[in-house]
Design an enzyme around this catalytic site. Sequence first.
Site, mmCIF file in Angstrom:
data_model
loop_
_atom_site.group_PDB
_atom_site.id
_atom_site.type_symbol
_atom_site.label_atom_id
_atom_site.label_comp_id
_atom_site.label_asym_id
_atom_site.label_seq_id
_atom_site.Cartn_x
_atom_site.Cartn_y
_atom_site.Cartn_z
ATOM 1 N N ALA A 1 -2.494 -3.718 -15.429
ATOM 2 C CA ALA A 1 -3.724 -2.591 -14.354
ATOM 3 C C ALA A 1 -2.988 -1.228 -14.650
ATOM 4 O O ALA A 1 -1.323 -0.950 -14.651
ATOM 5 C CB ALA A 1 -3.945 -3.115 -13.404
ATOM 6 N N HIS A 2 -3.546 -0.306 -14.537
ATOM 7 C CA HIS A 2 -3.291 0.737 -14.286
ATOM 8 C C HIS A 2 -2.461 0.857 -12.493
ATOM 9 O O HIS A 2 -2.746 0.218 -11.583
ATOM 10 C CB HIS A 2 -4.269 1.869 -13.990
ATOM 11 N N PRO A 3 -1.100 1.950 -12.681
ATOM 12 C CA PRO A 3 0.005 1.385 -11.486
ATOM 13 C C PRO A 3 -1.114 2.137 -10.360
ATOM 14 O O PRO A 3 -1.378 1.720 -9.264
ATOM 15 C CB PRO A 3 0.609 2.147 -11.448
#
Length: 397
Positions: A227-229
Amino acid sequence: MRPLEDVRILAIEQYGAGPFGSLQLADLGADIIRIETPDGDIGRHVPPFAVEQDSLFFQSFNRNKRSIVLDLTSDAGRAVFEDLVKVSDAVYSNLRGDVVEKLRIRYQDLAHLNPRIVCCSLSGFGMTGPRCAEPAFDYMVQAMTGWMDLTGEPDGPPTKSGLSVVDFSGGLAASAALLAGILAARRDGVGCDCDVSLYDTAMSMLNYVGTWQATSGHSTQRQSHSAHPTMAPFQAFPTSDGWIVAGGSKEKFWRLMGAAIGRQDMVDDPRFVSFASRRQFRAEFVGELEQTFAKRTTAEWILLLEAAGVPCSAVNTVAEALAEPHAVARGSLVETEHPEFGIVRSMASAVRVGEPMTNHRRAPTLGEHTRLVLTELCGYSSDEIDGLIAAGAVGGA
């Protein structure tokens, strides 16, 4: 005429990073003359597909180039090299940072021969600094610069990229440095040194993650399923038969996604109204989405999401990626003929300028062009070349 047909580069290159950089320029028409030792580039022997002095690995990095065998450590070999420097635009190497000085291939070593020569070194750690004399490889640089700490599942081990991304990125950085140096030399009449390293490349690519850490002390943590942070939804989701990546960096994509997958209730939920709130309630938000995506196949979700205008992709195998209609339409594979491997299909360069190249040449055999290059560029006679071969200064002719 190809964009770089009037550019000639002497490439003291080996394995992956250096050859990947010059490959971009060779595909644009530059005359890349590989200078190899009698043993040849180690890349010629990389398994699993290797024959005597050649491999599919080597073919992947070295099409459209020429090869000469030259002993740079001998007086006669050095003299040949200096004659080539006089008629070239650049000397490009990927060696340890301290070796360029030992081989005398810096600008200060060669400027008297050709004031416009550009000397580009792509090394592990650069030509200066406490590590300049140390060897470096993609794997260790990914570890040293924090890449592996950022990659993988939160409760899993630090993870290397599945590709040699530092090597490839370093090669691209070196190709940009070479072109910048050559342009400046043609404008000003004076060459220069280019000091490019795998380490610097990897550090520069930390980019916003590095800025967050250096400026505010924020430590970016790994997220489950890549996932994107900071943005959700923007990750891989398991489906009933595989995986899908979906989401995006704009709020509208979440609204479109929620409607497309039948979760308008989530779109309307005040906990999930913005990137900030979805980040606050990430566990609940992602948990709901994972339950939903698990109910249908990847292909079914792709149809729904693409129709709704949501960025998405199946998680392809390499074989599936190569067979993608868009890859075929964009000419992602180029073909060359090889006496042992038959038709070699290798990846096209992403650097495309003007009409695409159609007549690619296979990577050269060891020293295949020694005699041709020395005759064509240096005016050596056949007897002179025979004498250099007998002296061990050149080979493969």
